[in-house]
Structure formats: structure tokens, C-alpha cells
Design a protein around this motif. Structure first.
Motif, PDB file in Angstrom:
ATOM      1  N   VAL A   1      -8.517  -2.300  -0.076  1.00 13.29           N
ATOM      2  CA  VAL A   1      -7.900  -3.634  -0.136  1.00 13.29           C
ATOM      3  C   VAL A   1      -6.935  -3.804   1.007  1.00 13.29           C
TER       4      VAL A   1
ATOM      5  N   ILE B   1      -7.816   1.354  -4.359  1.00 10.78           N
ATOM      6  CA  ILE B   1      -7.160   0.077  -3.994  1.00 10.78           C
ATOM      7  C   ILE B   1      -6.526   0.203  -2.618  1.00 10.78           C
TER       8      ILE B   1
ATOM      9  N   LYS C   1       0.825  -1.213   0.000  1.00  8.88           N
ATOM     10  CA  LYS C   1       0.000   0.000   0.000  1.00  8.88           C
ATOM     11  C   LYS C   1       0.858   1.262   0.000  1.00  8.88           C
TER      12      LYS C   1
END
Length: 57
Positions: A57, A53, A3
Motif C-alpha cells: 500500500v 500492508i 508505514k
């Protein structure tokens, strides 16, 4: 990709998009200016997907 890496790439792409928009303002041809701005908009859509995302996620 983690990330953190996705976030750093998104920040970099936003910076590139800003430079592209500055370049588009200096172009005198209307059609070419539209193409450059459309490219910057598509780049911002990629950044939006990357941000989503990172968040979900």
C-alpha cells in the motif's frame, strides 16, 4: 497510520509473540500450552497482514 508506525508496531508484536512462546514452553498443562501457542500464531498472522500492508500500500 504511516508505514513507519505500522512497521514499528509489527516489530513490537513480533517481540511480544516471542515472549508469549517462551512463556508457553514453561507451562506444563498441555491444553493451556496449546491455547497460548494458538494466540501467538494468531498474533503472527496479524503481523503478516501488517507487513503486507506496508509492502503493497
Amino acid at each position: 497510520m504511516t508505514k513507519m508506525n505500522i512497521s514499528l508496531i509489527a516489530i513490537g508484536l513480533m517481540f511480544v509473540c516471542n515472549l508469549v512462546m517462551i512463556f508457553a514452553r514453561k507451562i506444563t498443562n498441555g491444553f493451556l500450552r496449546f491455547l497460548v501457542k494458538a494466540f501467538a500464531f494468531l498474533l503472527l498472522l496479524v503481523v503478516l497482514v501488517m507487513i503486507l500492508i506496508v509492502i503493497f500500500v
